[in-house]
Design a protein around this motif. Structure first.
Motif, short mmCIF file in Angstrom:
data_model
loop_
_atom_site.label_atom_id
_atom_site.label_comp_id
_atom_site.label_asym_id
_atom_site.label_seq_id
_atom_site.Cartn_x
_atom_site.Cartn_y
_atom_site.Cartn_z
N VAL A 124 -3.95 -59.06 -3.83
CA VAL A 124 -5.08 -58.38 -3.91
C VAL A 124 -5.26 -56.95 -3.61
O VAL A 124 -5.44 -56.17 -4.34
CB VAL A 124 -6.07 -59.18 -3.04
CG1 VAL A 124 -7.41 -58.43 -3.14
CG2 VAL A 124 -6.30 -60.50 -3.41
N HIS A 125 -4.64 -56.64 -2.44
CA HIS A 125 -4.43 -55.15 -1.94
C HIS A 125 -3.53 -55.15 -0.89
O HIS A 125 -3.58 -55.87 0.06
CB HIS A 125 -6.04 -54.63 -1.51
CG HIS A 125 -5.80 -53.11 -1.31
ND1 HIS A 125 -5.32 -52.63 -0.41
CD2 HIS A 125 -6.23 -52.35 -2.20
CE1 HIS A 125 -5.56 -51.12 -0.26
NE2 HIS A 125 -6.10 -50.99 -1.79
N PRO A 126 -2.64 -54.02 -0.80
CA PRO A 126 -1.52 -54.24 0.41
C PRO A 126 -2.27 -53.84 1.68
O PRO A 126 -1.48 -54.40 2.68
CB PRO A 126 -1.05 -52.82 -0.30
CG PRO A 126 -1.07 -52.75 -1.46
CD PRO A 126 -2.17 -53.20 -1.82
N ALA A 127 -3.23 -53.50 1.73
CA ALA A 127 -3.85 -53.54 3.10
C ALA A 127 -4.16 -54.85 3.75
O ALA A 127 -4.09 -54.94 4.81
CB ALA A 127 -5.18 -52.42 3.19
N LEU A 128 -4.64 -55.47 3.03
CA LEU A 128 -4.90 -57.19 3.28
C LEU A 128 -3.52 -57.55 3.67
O LEU A 128 -3.46 -58.40 4.77
CB LEU A 128 -5.54 -57.90 2.24
CG LEU A 128 -6.86 -57.66 1.99
CD1 LEU A 128 -7.36 -58.71 1.00
CD2 LEU A 128 -7.81 -57.86 3.14
#
Length: 159
Positions: A124-128
């Motif tokens: 979904v997003h690398p930060a997650l």
């Protein structure tokens, strides 16, 4: 405990009658009737551990919810625009439910099982995914400490 005399109060003495209305059960008697279902908190050595697990889950939930604006504005997810936000909100709800069931025997397995889902949030997003890796390390350390305490308890009761 009376702080002046050092003697226990009447309601602290085990087996003492409760101070309720005559004929009604007091809180201590009502608790003893449901006794087999839950362990007495005074004799439960794992109560503090469950509190630590709940605290970690709450921190993880806050960290995940802080990711909502990130996935709303910066996600490169190829699919419906609502999917990343829905993933984050549903995962946060799962963390809340996991926090609520920490008294169950399978709760720690649930806690560990949620971590690969958050690491998969990398899609979904690398930060997650990075948050997932950080919390997976935290849960790995908690698992390692739990295992050490279980071994120490087993050796104390065996020997």
């Amino acid at each position: 405990m009376n702080l002046v005399s050092g003697e226990p109060r009447a309601d602290e003495i085990q087996g003492a009658p409760s101070r309720g209305i005559e004929g009604e059960e007091g809180p201590s008697e009502a608790r003893s009737n449901e006794g087999d279902r839950r362990a007495d908190p005074r004799n439960d050595p794992w109560k503090g551990f469950r509190g630590v697990c709940s605290g970690i889950l709450i921190l993880e939930m806050v960290a995940v919810l802080l990711g909502v604006p990130v996935v709303e504005n910066l996600s490169s997810f190829h699919g419906p625009g609502w999917a990343p936000t829905t993933f984050v909100l549903c995962f946060a709800a799962l963390l809340f439910v996991a926090c609520a069931v920490q008294s169950r025997p399978w709760a720690f397995s649930l806690d560990l099982g949620l971590q690969p889902v958050l690491v998969a949030g990398w899609l979904v997003h690398p930060a997650l995914g990075i948050a997932g890796v950080i919390f997976a390390v935290v849960w790995g350390v908690v698992w390692w400490m739990r295992r050490g305490v279980q071994k120490a308890q087993a050796s104390r009761y065996d020997g």
